[in-house]
Design an enzyme around this catalytic site. Structure first.
Site, PDB file in Angstrom:
ATOM      1  CD  GLU A  91      -2.593  -1.385   2.533  1.00  0.00           C
ATOM      2  OE1 GLU A  91      -3.791  -1.653   2.547  1.00  0.00           O
ATOM      3  OE2 GLU A  91      -1.901  -1.368   3.557  1.00  0.00           O
ATOM      4  CB  CYS A 104       2.973   7.389   3.288  1.00  0.00           C
ATOM      5  SG  CYS A 104       3.489   6.254   4.544  1.00  0.00           S
ATOM      6  CB  CYS A 115       7.732  -4.913   8.922  1.00  0.00           C
ATOM      7  SG  CYS A 115       9.174  -4.092   9.643  1.00  0.00           S
ATOM      8  CB  CYS A 141       7.072  -2.296  16.351  1.00  0.00           C
ATOM      9  SG  CYS A 141       8.709  -1.872  15.728  1.00  0.00           S
ATOM     10  CB  CYS A 164       3.533  -1.775  13.926  1.00  0.00           C
ATOM     11  SG  CYS A 164       3.587  -1.588  12.140  1.00  0.00           S
ATOM     12  CB  CYS A 197       1.064   5.932  11.487  1.00  0.00           C
ATOM     13  SG  CYS A 197       1.475   7.517  10.842  1.00  0.00           S
TER      14      CYS A 197
HETATM   15  N1  SAH Z   1       9.442   1.006   9.731  1.00  0.00           N
HETATM   16  C1  SAH Z   1       9.543   2.400   9.836  1.00  0.00           C
HETATM   17  C2  SAH Z   1       8.535   3.150   9.021  1.00  0.00           C
HETATM   18  C3  SAH Z   1       7.116   2.642   8.964  1.00  0.00           C
HETATM   19  S1  SAH Z   1       6.094   2.937  10.310  1.00  0.00           S
HETATM   20  C4  SAH Z   1       9.489   2.827  11.286  1.00  0.00           C
HETATM   21  O1  SAH Z   1       9.087   2.047  12.126  1.00  0.00           O
HETATM   22  O2  SAH Z   1       9.898   3.948  11.554  1.00  0.00           O
HETATM   23  C5  SAH Z   1       5.843   4.692  10.347  1.00  0.00           C
HETATM   24  C6  SAH Z   1       5.545   5.228  11.758  1.00  0.00           C
HETATM   25  O3  SAH Z   1       4.251   4.772  12.215  1.00  0.00           O
HETATM   26  C7  SAH Z   1       6.546   4.725  12.783  1.00  0.00           C
HETATM   27  O4  SAH Z   1       6.967   5.753  13.647  1.00  0.00           O
HETATM   28  C8  SAH Z   1       5.726   3.691  13.533  1.00  0.00           C
HETATM   29  O5  SAH Z   1       6.230   3.448  14.799  1.00  0.00           O
HETATM   30  C9  SAH Z   1       4.362   4.314  13.538  1.00  0.00           C
HETATM   31  N2  SAH Z   1       3.297   3.361  13.873  1.00  0.00           N
HETATM   32  C10 SAH Z   1       3.264   2.037  13.686  1.00  0.00           C
HETATM   33  N3  SAH Z   1       2.110   1.505  14.145  1.00  0.00           N
HETATM   34  C11 SAH Z   1       1.381   2.534  14.633  1.00  0.00           C
HETATM   35  C12 SAH Z   1       0.076   2.645  15.207  1.00  0.00           C
HETATM   36  N4  SAH Z   1      -0.701   1.586  15.344  1.00  0.00           N
HETATM   37  N5  SAH Z   1      -0.343   3.866  15.589  1.00  0.00           N
HETATM   38  C13 SAH Z   1       0.432   4.972  15.405  1.00  0.00           C
HETATM   39  N6  SAH Z   1       1.645   4.927  14.834  1.00  0.00           N
HETATM   40  C14 SAH Z   1       2.127   3.738  14.450  1.00  0.00           C
HETATM   41 FE1  SF4 Z   2       8.192  -2.488  10.997  1.00  0.00          FE
HETATM   42 FE2  SF4 Z   2       5.938  -1.449  11.941  1.00  0.00          FE
HETATM   43 FE3  SF4 Z   2       8.132  -1.557  13.476  1.00  0.00          FE
HETATM   44 FE4  SF4 Z   2       8.056   0.154  11.411  1.00  0.00          FE
HETATM   45  S1  SF4 Z   2       6.735   0.205  13.233  1.00  0.00           S
HETATM   46  S2  SF4 Z   2       9.745  -1.224  11.969  1.00  0.00           S
HETATM   47  S3  SF4 Z   2       6.837  -1.037   9.949  1.00  0.00           S
HETATM   48  S4  SF4 Z   2       7.000  -3.315  12.660  1.00  0.00           S
END
Ligand code: SAH
Ligand code: SF4
Length: 350
Positions: free
Chosen positions: A98, A111, A118, A122, A125, A340
């Site tokens: 996406e 974006c 991934c 995390c 996420c 995000c």
């Molecule tokens: N992998 C990279 C970029 C993708 S995520 C990273 O982690 O930085 C982009 C941003 O969205 C990151 O700061 C991530 O921590 C945040 N993010 C992920 N899941 C989220 C959620 N459920 N609510 C708000 N932000 C989120």
């Molecule tokens: Fe991967 Fe989501 Fe962590 Fe970004 S926030 S590194 S996309 S698992």
């Protein structure tokens, strides 16, 4: 480089300009032909080799024998009430990614994704929950941009590219770097380096390497002021703990007046108490940063909640009192699963 047979022609969008020059040189062509080809593909968005009128017909014929120009068309386009657009692309192997187009005051931000899924896992996420499927190729990264640029809903420029879609771009280092070179090159997509932002979970060696190789803007996904909380939320912290991450930030070359953006997802009780705010302020002391608070965007099955709006504002205020610039990210497109952390590559219409 060996020429491939017809059934395995090369995708020209997997080359950066220097590779295109090297390849055409092997075919006996001068360097300016590669520049003409590169410009046709990116500045003009050309998808048909035979239509590139700046190249002689014989060269076009030879190119079509050995190469092609890939392009994307989305499987689904979802429009949010706030103007955000989510493009769902199905790849050649049927996997899906996406991209999210976000309208801002008179311009757009795109974006982009760099991986299917991934590997970083995390806890908060949705993409992380999918696990890692595969890296995207350079062509699959730049095609997201080329498609969006050609289908902007309003006559505003596409000004910012943020690597904040699916995946951890620095884990896919080679293709992300090549895509960045294409994005920044004046004969390519010609974006300003101030307008291209890599967001990373903190892969320290790759951060150092990327900052040497490309002049871009940085967003660091910090999410916690201490190792214990960060280990829980961001597993890679066990490999690259906070002191290593902050040390890397100090070593990375930043142009004058440029600052890192610190991304901080606010999760109720877990990392968003005022104690956390004070600890964060102390941790970041003397670093060139601005802080972007992201109230958690919920998704099905997630164990977290966002704190109240009142708490978000209090968290911001504590940091501001220490002198930080602190913004709150109003995540757009939540109604279409485009905010995000809500990207999982699943069609909604299916
Ligand atoms: N992998 C990279 C970029 C993708 S995520 C990273 O982690 O930085 C982009 C941003 O969205 C990151 O700061 C991530 O921590 C945040 N993010 C992920 N899941 C989220 C959620 N459920 N609510 C708000 N932000 C989120
Ligand atoms: Fe991967 Fe989501 Fe962590 Fe970004 S926030 S590194 S996309 S698992």
């Amino acid at each position: 480089m060996v020429l491939k047979s017809l059934d395995s022609r090369l995708d020209l969008k997997n080359f950066d300009l220097s590779e295109l020059e090297a390849w055409l040189k092997e075919l006996g062509e001068p360097g300016y032909r590669a520049r003409q080809l590169f410009q046709a593909i990116y500045a003009q968005g050309q998808q048909d080799i035979t239509a590139i009128s700046t190249l002689p017909k014989s060269l076009r014929y030879m190119l079509t024998e050995n190469a092609f120009i890939s392009s994307f068309s989305p499987e689904e386009v979802l429009k949010s009430a706030d103007g955000t657009v989510k493009f769902l692309f199905r790849l050649d192997d049927n996997k899906r990614i996406e991209s999210v187009l976000i309208p801002q005051a008179g311009y757009y931000t795109l974006c982009v994704s760099t991986q299917v899924g991934c590997a970083q896992g995390c806890r908060f996420c949705l993409t992380g929950k999918m696990g890692f499927k595969r890296h995207l190729e350079t062509a699959e990264i730049v095609n997201q941009i080329l498609y969006a640029r050609a289908h902007l809903p309003q006559p505003w420029p596409l000004r910012n590219i943020v690597f904040m879609g699916m995946g951890e771009s620095l884990h896919n280092f080679q293709h992300t770097l090549k895509a960045i070179q294409i994005i920044l090159h004046p004969l390519g997509l010609n974006f300003s380096h101030r307008r291209v932002t890599v967001s990373t979970v903190g892969l320290v060696p790759q951060m150092l390497k990327m900052s040497e190789a490309a002049n871009i803007s940085w967003a660091i996904s910090l999410h916690a002021p201490d190792n214990q909380t960060r280990n829980f939320l961001v597993p890679v912290n066990k490999k690259y703990p906070l002191d290593a991450l902050l040390e890397a930030m100090k070593r990375m070359p930043l142009p004058p007046r440029k600052r890192f953006t610190i991304e901080y997802v606010l999760l109720k009780e877990v990392n968003s108490t005022l104690k956390h705010a004070h600890a964060l302020a102390k941790l970041l002391k003397n670093l060139p940063v601005k802080i972007n608070l992201i109230p958690f965007n919920p998704h099905p099955g997630s164990e977290f909640q966002a704190p109240s709006w009142e708490l978000v504002l209090q968290f911001q205020e504590v940091l501001q009192k220490y002198g930080y610039t602190v913004t709150i990210r109003q995540s757009k497109g939540a109604d279409i699963g485009a905010a995000c952390g809500q990207l999982d590559g699943q069609p909604q219409a299916a």
